[in-house]
Design a protein around this motif. Structure first.
Motif, PDB file in Angstrom:
ATOM      1  N   GLY A   1      29.926  29.591  52.247  1.00 14.15           N
ATOM      2  CA  GLY A   1      30.180  29.135  53.494  1.00 14.15           C
ATOM      3  C   GLY A   1      30.277  28.066  54.375  1.00 14.15           C
ATOM      4  O   GLY A   1      30.652  27.701  55.450  1.00 14.15           O
ATOM      5  N   THR A   2      29.459  27.405  53.917  1.00 11.20           N
ATOM      6  CA  THR A   2      29.251  25.972  54.032  1.00 11.20           C
ATOM      7  C   THR A   2      29.951  25.133  53.485  1.00 11.20           C
ATOM      8  O   THR A   2      29.907  25.654  52.866  1.00 11.20           O
ATOM      9  CB  THR A   2      27.899  25.318  54.284  1.00 11.20           C
ATOM     10  OG1 THR A   2      27.588  25.429  52.365  1.00 11.20           O
ATOM     11  CG2 THR A   2      26.299  26.939  54.642  1.00 11.20           C
ATOM     12  N   ASP A   3      30.320  23.654  54.094  1.00 12.86           N
ATOM     13  CA  ASP A   3      31.418  22.993  54.181  1.00 12.86           C
ATOM     14  C   ASP A   3      30.741  22.540  53.043  1.00 12.86           C
ATOM     15  O   ASP A   3      31.421  22.040  51.700  1.00 12.86           O
ATOM     16  CB  ASP A   3      30.528  20.883  55.612  1.00 12.86           C
ATOM     17  CG  ASP A   3      29.485  20.839  55.499  1.00 12.86           C
ATOM     18  OD1 ASP A   3      28.148  21.540  54.315  1.00 12.86           O
ATOM     19  OD2 ASP A   3      29.081  19.849  55.780  1.00 12.86           O
ATOM     20  N   ALA A   4      29.537  21.854  52.474  1.00  9.78           N
ATOM     21  CA  ALA A   4      29.360  21.709  50.627  1.00  9.78           C
ATOM     22  C   ALA A   4      29.756  22.931  50.040  1.00  9.78           C
ATOM     23  O   ALA A   4      29.798  22.083  48.919  1.00  9.78           O
ATOM     24  CB  ALA A   4      27.734  21.611  50.592  1.00  9.78           C
ATOM     25  N   ALA A   5      29.620  23.763  50.009  1.00 11.65           N
ATOM     26  CA  ALA A   5      30.007  24.729  49.284  1.00 11.65           C
ATOM     27  C   ALA A   5      32.082  24.497  48.919  1.00 11.65           C
ATOM     28  O   ALA A   5      32.092  25.408  47.971  1.00 11.65           O
ATOM     29  CB  ALA A   5      29.472  26.287  49.780  1.00 11.65           C
ATOM     30  N   LEU A   6      32.656  25.044  50.083  1.00 13.98           N
ATOM     31  CA  LEU A   6      33.580  25.087  50.172  1.00 13.98           C
ATOM     32  C   LEU A   6      33.998  24.239  50.008  1.00 13.98           C
ATOM     33  O   LEU A   6      35.641  24.095  48.771  1.00 13.98           O
ATOM     34  CB  LEU A   6      34.368  25.575  51.854  1.00 13.98           C
ATOM     35  CG  LEU A   6      33.121  26.665  52.468  1.00 13.98           C
ATOM     36  CD1 LEU A   6      33.824  26.984  54.569  1.00 13.98           C
ATOM     37  CD2 LEU A   6      34.373  28.087  51.707  1.00 13.98           C
ATOM     38  N   LEU A   7      33.456  22.955  49.723  1.00 17.61           N
ATOM     39  CA  LEU A   7      34.114  21.499  49.643  1.00 17.61           C
ATOM     40  C   LEU A   7      34.215  21.708  48.008  1.00 17.61           C
ATOM     41  O   LEU A   7      35.081  21.195  47.974  1.00 17.61           O
ATOM     42  CB  LEU A   7      33.320  20.469  50.028  1.00 17.61           C
ATOM     43  CG  LEU A   7      33.843  18.817  49.297  1.00 17.61           C
ATOM     44  CD1 LEU A   7      34.971  18.277  50.037  1.00 17.61           C
ATOM     45  CD2 LEU A   7      32.908  17.622  49.569  1.00 17.61           C
ATOM     46  N   ALA A   8      33.172  21.496  46.997  1.00 16.15           N
ATOM     47  CA  ALA A   8      33.221  22.239  45.960  1.00 16.15           C
ATOM     48  C   ALA A   8      33.831  23.381  45.401  1.00 16.15           C
ATOM     49  O   ALA A   8      34.209  23.024  43.856  1.00 16.15           O
ATOM     50  CB  ALA A   8      31.407  22.258  45.431  1.00 16.15           C
ATOM     51  N   GLU A   9      34.375  23.982  46.596  1.00 17.55           N
ATOM     52  CA  GLU A   9      35.550  25.017  45.692  1.00 17.55           C
ATOM     53  C   GLU A   9      36.694  24.402  45.703  1.00 17.55           C
ATOM     54  O   GLU A   9      37.551  25.533  45.360  1.00 17.55           O
ATOM     55  CB  GLU A   9      35.461  26.282  46.182  1.00 17.55           C
ATOM     56  CG  GLU A   9      34.184  27.584  46.490  1.00 17.55           C
ATOM     57  CD  GLU A   9      34.028  27.896  47.312  1.00 17.55           C
ATOM     58  OE1 GLU A   9      34.915  28.135  47.937  1.00 17.55           O
ATOM     59  OE2 GLU A   9      32.700  29.130  47.056  1.00 17.55           O
ATOM     60  N   GLY A  10      36.484  23.012  46.099  1.00 16.44           N
ATOM     61  CA  GLY A  10      38.836  22.686  46.328  1.00 16.44           C
ATOM     62  C   GLY A  10      39.069  22.802  48.005  1.00 16.44           C
ATOM     63  O   GLY A  10      40.230  22.167  48.150  1.00 16.44           O
ATOM     64  N   TRP A  11      38.435  23.177  49.359  1.00 19.36           N
ATOM     65  CA  TRP A  11      39.006  22.682  50.632  1.00 19.36           C
ATOM     66  C   TRP A  11      38.771  21.453  50.871  1.00 19.36           C
ATOM     67  O   TRP A  11      38.043  21.355  50.361  1.00 19.36           O
ATOM     68  CB  TRP A  11      37.690  24.669  50.811  1.00 19.36           C
ATOM     69  CG  TRP A  11      38.234  26.038  50.279  1.00 19.36           C
ATOM     70  CD1 TRP A  11      38.114  26.634  49.706  1.00 19.36           C
ATOM     71  CD2 TRP A  11      39.633  26.605  50.649  1.00 19.36           C
ATOM     72  NE1 TRP A  11      38.534  27.147  49.441  1.00 19.36           N
ATOM     73  CE2 TRP A  11      39.575  27.730  50.318  1.00 19.36           C
ATOM     74  CE3 TRP A  11      41.184  25.943  51.904  1.00 19.36           C
ATOM     75  CZ2 TRP A  11      40.249  28.836  50.541  1.00 19.36           C
ATOM     76  CZ3 TRP A  11      41.569  27.333  52.019  1.00 19.36           C
ATOM     77  CH2 TRP A  11      41.506  28.178  51.388  1.00 19.36           C
ATOM     78  N   VAL A  12      39.172  21.375  51.788  1.00 21.84           N
ATOM     79  CA  VAL A  12      39.517  20.275  52.661  1.00 21.84           C
ATOM     80  C   VAL A  12      38.541  20.957  53.735  1.00 21.84           C
ATOM     81  O   VAL A  12      38.841  21.758  54.467  1.00 21.84           O
ATOM     82  CB  VAL A  12      40.853  19.842  52.933  1.00 21.84           C
ATOM     83  CG1 VAL A  12      40.532  18.766  54.886  1.00 21.84           C
ATOM     84  CG2 VAL A  12      41.185  19.027  52.781  1.00 21.84           C
ATOM     85  N   THR A  13      37.383  20.548  53.890  1.00 18.00           N
ATOM     86  CA  THR A  13      36.251  20.907  55.174  1.00 18.00           C
ATOM     87  C   THR A  13      36.714  20.391  56.372  1.00 18.00           C
ATOM     88  O   THR A  13      36.675  18.605  56.296  1.00 18.00           O
ATOM     89  CB  THR A  13      34.691  20.657  54.406  1.00 18.00           C
ATOM     90  OG1 THR A  13      34.174  19.445  54.796  1.00 18.00           O
ATOM     91  CG2 THR A  13      35.017  21.749  52.921  1.00 18.00           C
ATOM     92  N   LEU A  14      36.944  20.583  57.603  1.00 15.44           N
ATOM     93  CA  LEU A  14      36.705  20.867  58.738  1.00 15.44           C
ATOM     94  C   LEU A  14      35.517  21.449  59.598  1.00 15.44           C
ATOM     95  O   LEU A  14      35.064  22.283  59.955  1.00 15.44           O
ATOM     96  CB  LEU A  14      38.184  21.412  59.546  1.00 15.44           C
ATOM     97  CG  LEU A  14      38.399  21.081  61.028  1.00 15.44           C
ATOM     98  CD1 LEU A  14      38.334  19.394  61.280  1.00 15.44           C
ATOM     99  CD2 LEU A  14      39.359  21.929  61.239  1.00 15.44           C
ATOM    100  N   THR A  15      34.955  20.304  60.524  1.00 16.17           N
ATOM    101  CA  THR A  15      33.638  20.388  61.440  1.00 16.17           C
ATOM    102  C   THR A  15      33.356  19.597  63.001  1.00 16.17           C
ATOM    103  O   THR A  15      33.674  18.722  62.508  1.00 16.17           O
ATOM    104  CB  THR A  15      32.361  20.324  60.728  1.00 16.17           C
ATOM    105  OG1 THR A  15      32.244  20.578  59.280  1.00 16.17           O
ATOM    106  CG2 THR A  15      30.812  20.705  61.327  1.00 16.17           C
ATOM    107  N   GLY A  16      33.522  20.396  63.771  1.00 17.50           N
ATOM    108  CA  GLY A  16      33.219  19.612  65.334  1.00 17.50           C
ATOM    109  C   GLY A  16      31.895  18.955  64.905  1.00 17.50           C
ATOM    110  O   GLY A  16      31.056  19.793  64.814  1.00 17.50           O
TER     111      GLY A  16
END
Length: 258
Positions: free
Chosen positions: A219-234
Motif C-alpha cells: 500500500g505504500t508508494d514503493a509497493a504500488l510503484l513496483a506493481e505498475g502504478w504511477v504513485t502520487l503523494t502530497g
C-alpha cells in the motif's frame, strides 16, 4: 500564460529534463529551463553553490529540441536554482516548478535527501505549485520511458492547480510505456534502495547504492510503484510538530528534584 520552471538534480544535460521541458512546452506553458551544471543528486533542498566573489556562475545554454526556450546551467544544486528563480534570476518567478524527470524512483521517507524533491519543495515554499517526477529505472535499465513519466506529471496538473498555490506533489512512474493508472500513496518507511559503506579508511570512505533486501510495505508508494502504478503523494514543504512542551511545568519539576 502559466510560467513553468523546469529543473532537476541530474544536471542540465540529462535526457529526462529535456523530455519534461518539451512536454510542458507542448502543454502550452511558458517554459524556462534552469538546472545544475553538473550531477547534483542527493542535495535535498541545499542552497550551497560554487561562488566566486559572492557570485554564482550561470551559463546560458541551447538545448536540442527546445529552440527558443531560455535555458541556464547553474553552478549550484536544484534547491538553489529554484530559490534564485523565485527571486527573479530568470525573469518573472514561475507559477509552477517541474522537477525531473529523475533517473530513478524517489519514494519513501528517503525522499528527504532527494534534490529532485528538494527543488519542488523549495518552489512550494516560495508560493509556486511544485511537482517532483521520477522514473523507476531500477539498477540496470535496458531502456528509458521518459515520455511516460513526463506525461503522467503533466496529466496531473489540472488536479494540482485546483489546490492552493504552494501545494507540492511527488510523482513516480514505472519504467514502461503504459501503466496501471495513478494512485495516491503513502510514503514507505524507507526508499527502494539503500546506501551502504563499502570501504572505510583513515583518509576516505566509499559508499554504494543497492536494492533493499526486503519487500516494500503493501500500500505504500514503493509497493504500488513496483506493481505498475504511477504513485502520487502530497508533500508539505515545512510543517510544525506540536510537542506539548510546558516550560513552566518543566521548571517546577526541576525545582523539586522530580
Amino acid at each position: 500564460m502559466t510560467r513553468a520552471l523546469i529543473t532537476n538534480d541530474d544536471g542540465i544535460d540529462a535526457p529526462g529534463l529535456h523530455v519534461l521541458a518539451r512536454a510542458a512546452l507542448e502543454a502550452g506553458f511558458d517554459v524556462t529551463v534552469a538546472a545544475p551544471a553538473r550531477q547534483s543528486s542527493g542535495t535535498s533542498a541545499s542552497i550551497v553553490a560554487a561562488e566566486e566573489d559572492g557570485r554564482i556562475a550561470i551559463d546560458r545554454r541551447e538545448l536540442h529540441g527546445l529552440d527558443g526556450v531560455p535555458a541556464y546551467a547553474v553552478h549550484g544544486g536544484p534547491g538553489l536554482v529554484t530559490l534564485i528563480a523565485a527571486h527573479g534570476a530568470f525573469g518573472d518567478p514561475a507559477d509552477l516548478v517541474l522537477s525531473g524527470v529523475n533517473h530513478g524512483a524517489n519514494v519513501g521517507r528517503a525522499i528527504l535527501h532527494s534534490g529532485t524533491v528538494g527543488a519542488a519543495l523549495t518552489g512550494g515554499l516560495n508560493g509556486a505549485w511544485g511537482v517532483a517526477v521520477s522514473l523507476d529505472v531500477g539498477m540496470s535499465p535496458a531502456e528509458f520511458h521518459w515520455d511516460a513519466a513526463a506525461a503522467a506529471a503533466i496529466g496531473l496538473l489540472p488536479f494540482l492547480f485546483a489546490r492552493p498555490r504552494g501545494t507540492v506533489i511527488n510523482v513516480n512512474a514505472p519504467n514502461r510505456p503504459r501503466n496501471r493508472g495513478v494512485v495516491e500513496a503513502a510514503l514507505a518507511p524507507f526508499g527502494i534502495v539503500q546506501t551502504t559503506l563499502t570501504e572505510r579508511h583513515t583518509t576516505h570512505i566509499r559508499l554504494a547504492v543497492e536494492d533493499l533486501p526486503n519487500r516494500p510495505e503493501p500500500g505504500t508508494d514503493a509497493a504500488l510503484l513496483a506493481e505498475g502504478w504511477v504513485t502520487l503523494t502530497g508533500l508539505d514543504p515545512v510543517s510544525q510538530l506540536p510537542l506539548g512542551y510546558d516550560g513552566a511545568e518543566a521548571s517546577a519539576r526541576e525545582g523539586t528534584g522530580a
